[in-house]
Scaffold this motif. Sequence first.
Motif, PDB file in Angstrom:
ATOM      1  N   ASP A 173      -6.921   6.884  -0.213  1.00 37.42           N
ATOM      2  CA  ASP A 173      -6.853   5.479  -0.630  1.00 37.42           C
ATOM      3  C   ASP A 173      -7.719   5.207  -1.862  1.00 37.42           C
ATOM      4  OD1 ASP A 173      -5.115   5.067   1.375  1.00 37.42           O
ATOM      5  OD2 ASP A 173      -6.520   4.011   2.702  1.00 37.42           O
ATOM      6  N   HIS A 191       1.017   4.324  -2.791  1.00 38.05           N
ATOM      7  CA  HIS A 191       0.800   5.772  -2.598  1.00 38.05           C
ATOM      8  C   HIS A 191       1.862   6.557  -3.381  1.00 38.05           C
ATOM      9  CE1 HIS A 191      -2.593   6.577  -0.068  1.00 38.05           C
ATOM     10  NE2 HIS A 191      -2.206   5.767   0.890  1.00 38.05           N
ATOM     11  N   ASN A 197      -4.310  17.940   1.328  1.00 39.67           N
ATOM     12  CA  ASN A 197      -4.444  19.184   2.100  1.00 39.67           C
ATOM     13  C   ASN A 197      -4.064  20.415   1.265  1.00 39.67           C
ATOM     14  OD1 ASN A 197      -2.972  21.294   4.076  1.00 39.67           O
ATOM     15  ND2 ASN A 197      -4.679  20.300   5.113  1.00 39.67           N
ATOM     16  N   GLY A 224      -9.004  15.457   9.139  1.00 32.78           N
ATOM     17  CA  GLY A 224      -8.104  16.171   8.224  1.00 32.78           C
ATOM     18  C   GLY A 224      -8.821  17.094   7.245  1.00 32.78           C
ATOM     19  N   GLY A 249      -3.132  10.403   1.889  1.00 28.88           N
ATOM     20  CA  GLY A 249      -4.327  11.196   2.178  1.00 28.88           C
ATOM     21  C   GLY A 249      -4.061  12.645   2.542  1.00 28.88           C
ATOM     22  N   ASP A 292      -6.259  13.997  12.710  1.00 28.56           N
ATOM     23  CA  ASP A 292      -7.466  13.325  13.219  1.00 28.56           C
ATOM     24  C   ASP A 292      -7.584  13.436  14.747  1.00 28.56           C
ATOM     25  OD1 ASP A 292      -8.018  12.623  10.614  1.00 28.56           O
ATOM     26  OD2 ASP A 292      -7.099  10.650  10.773  1.00 28.56           O
ATOM     27  N   GLY A 344      -2.900   8.349   7.019  1.00 27.78           N
ATOM     28  CA  GLY A 344      -3.451   8.201   8.361  1.00 27.78           C
ATOM     29  C   GLY A 344      -2.593   7.307   9.247  1.00 27.78           C
ATOM     30  N   ASP A 354      -8.904  21.237   7.237  1.00 31.69           N
ATOM     31  CA  ASP A 354      -8.481  21.918   6.003  1.00 31.69           C
ATOM     32  C   ASP A 354      -9.516  22.991   5.609  1.00 31.69           C
ATOM     33  OD1 ASP A 354      -7.449  22.591   3.539  1.00 31.69           O
ATOM     34  OD2 ASP A 354      -7.442  20.565   2.716  1.00 31.69           O
ATOM     35  N   HIS A 411       0.814  -1.222   0.000  1.00 26.74           N
ATOM     36  CA  HIS A 411       0.000   0.000   0.000  1.00 26.74           C
ATOM     37  C   HIS A 411       0.854   1.282   0.000  1.00 26.74           C
ATOM     38  CE1 HIS A 411      -3.707   2.222   1.074  1.00 26.74           C
ATOM     39  NE2 HIS A 411      -2.918   2.977   1.824  1.00 26.74           N
TER      40      HIS A 411
HETATM   41  O1  KG4 Z   1      -3.983   7.648   2.623  1.00 23.51           O
HETATM   42  P1  KG4 Z   1      -5.264   7.691   3.366  1.00 23.51           P
HETATM   43  O2  KG4 Z   1      -6.534   7.878   2.583  1.00 23.51           O
HETATM   44  O3  KG4 Z   1      -5.463   6.399   4.230  1.00 23.51           O
HETATM   45  C1  KG4 Z   1      -4.403   5.778   4.888  1.00 23.51           C
HETATM   46  O4  KG4 Z   1      -3.671   4.997   4.220  1.00 23.51           O
HETATM   47  O5  KG4 Z   1      -4.226   6.096   6.091  1.00 23.51           O
HETATM   48  O6  KG4 Z   1      -5.097   8.861   4.446  1.00 23.51           O
HETATM   49  C2  KG4 Z   1      -6.122   9.159   5.364  1.00 23.51           C
HETATM   50  C3  KG4 Z   1      -5.672  10.358   6.173  1.00 23.51           C
HETATM   51  C4  KG4 Z   1      -6.610  10.689   7.314  1.00 23.51           C
HETATM   52  O7  KG4 Z   1      -5.824  10.862   8.481  1.00 23.51           O
HETATM   53  C5  KG4 Z   1      -7.257  12.001   6.877  1.00 23.51           C
HETATM   54  O8  KG4 Z   1      -7.609  12.854   7.957  1.00 23.51           O
HETATM   55  C6  KG4 Z   1      -6.140  12.612   6.039  1.00 23.51           C
HETATM   56  O9  KG4 Z   1      -5.606  11.520   5.329  1.00 23.51           O
HETATM   57  N1  KG4 Z   1      -6.650  13.623   5.082  1.00 23.51           N
HETATM   58  C7  KG4 Z   1      -6.350  14.935   5.187  1.00 23.51           C
HETATM   59  C8  KG4 Z   1      -7.026  15.589   4.120  1.00 23.51           C
HETATM   60  N2  KG4 Z   1      -7.730  14.631   3.418  1.00 23.51           N
HETATM   61  C9  KG4 Z   1      -7.467  13.440   4.025  1.00 23.51           C
HETATM   62  N3  KG4 Z   1      -5.570  15.608   6.053  1.00 23.51           N
HETATM   63  C10 KG4 Z   1      -5.462  16.945   5.896  1.00 23.51           C
HETATM   64  N4  KG4 Z   1      -6.110  17.633   4.933  1.00 23.51           N
HETATM   65  C11 KG4 Z   1      -6.892  17.009   4.027  1.00 23.51           C
HETATM   66  N5  KG4 Z   1      -7.511  17.705   3.074  1.00 23.51           N
END
Ligand code: KG4
Length: 352
Positions: A320, A133, A292, A198, A288, A185, A155, A202, A129
């Motif tokens: 993801d 990314h 931002n 997150g 993720g 989070d 995350g 934002d 994974h």
């Molecule tokens: O990569 P992802 O979708 O899942 C994992 O592999 O963890 O990342 C999810 C993380 C969460 O902590 C979420 O709050 C954060 O990405 N996230 C953001 C934003 N969109 C998603 N953090 C800050 N600003 C954003 N716009």
Amino acid sequence: MGGIHFVKLFLCKVFKLEKHNHILAIESSCDDTSAAIIKDGAVLSNLTFNQSIHKHLGGVVPELASRAHMEKIYTIVDLAIKEAGISKDDIDAIAFTRGPGLLGSLIVGVNFAKGFSLAKNIPMIEVNHMKAHVLAHWSEDPKPDFPFLCLTVSGGHTQIVLVSDYDQFKIIGETKDDAAGEAFDKSGKLLGLDYPAGPVIDKLAQEGEAIYQFPKSKMQNFDYSFSGLKTSIMYFLRRELKNDDQFIADNLANICASIQQTIVDYLLDIFFRAANQLGVKNLGIAGGVSANSELRMKFQKMCKENGYIPHIPAFQYCTDNAAMIGITAYYQFLKNDFVDHSVYPMARMPLK
Ligand code: KG4
Ligand code: ZN
């Protein structure tokens, strides 16, 4: 394993037929059920079902997540195949996330892949994974050149990764405790915001000003630490709420802007120090948190001011998604890097 697949390849070579390859990719490592079709390394479809059940629960509840994956995976795969305009018989390989992630969630994707592989007699490709990314940057043109330095912020992970080829990844620095996404989070939880906080922070930050100061941990080399930030936010809120029980409600946008600025500046400060020391020109952000808006804007600006080439995936390839699994699998497919049916999920899969 994949006998028909090899016969097809052989016949195409002998009769000089144009051979396209289609990969069905599955992503189910956390709380998003996603399926994509990749044709010759290009994304034909990429559909994701986001599980909103965790919204008011403060985080992902593993048991609920795996059940929701089971409910949705067939539908999302059918829709991805339909949207790509192909049939199940056109698929040459099935890719899945082996790890890292939640074990119960991974089990659903791995077993779906095994079933599909058996039914269609096609090979399976396991994908890491965190590599996916990074390789999400290869979902669209222009694709970065190697060497490529990526700040992967999700995350569960925060890593600075040096990529010398599609299969050569080296971690240059990483968080020693919480991930950047977790910092968003957990801060959001302290503010009473829904999970995942997150994107909410934002949005709120855009209405506020970063008037509060929070500390940034000093770590060795290019490592990060976010647990001190969460504690300092907790004490700050406790202190302010003692004097004014409406403090959060009245200052929410400014608090969010301050938290966001602290996290973004901290991430970029160390990342650009690493880029400078390594002398890598092609830089990217992934995961993720790379969705931002302040991180995207400042990253681009700093690249421009310091002579780096910035790469930022489109929003649908940041959080993801199965397209990034399929793109990573495509480069493994070209090297016949397949796995057999004894494969099992790995919650803590190292990036090697
Ligand atoms: O990569 P992802 O979708 O899942 C994992 O592999 O963890 O990342 C999810 C993380 C969460 O902590 C979420 O709050 C954060 O990405 N996230 C953001 C934003 N969109 C998603 N953090 C800050 N600003 C954003 N716009
Ligand atoms: Zn992720």
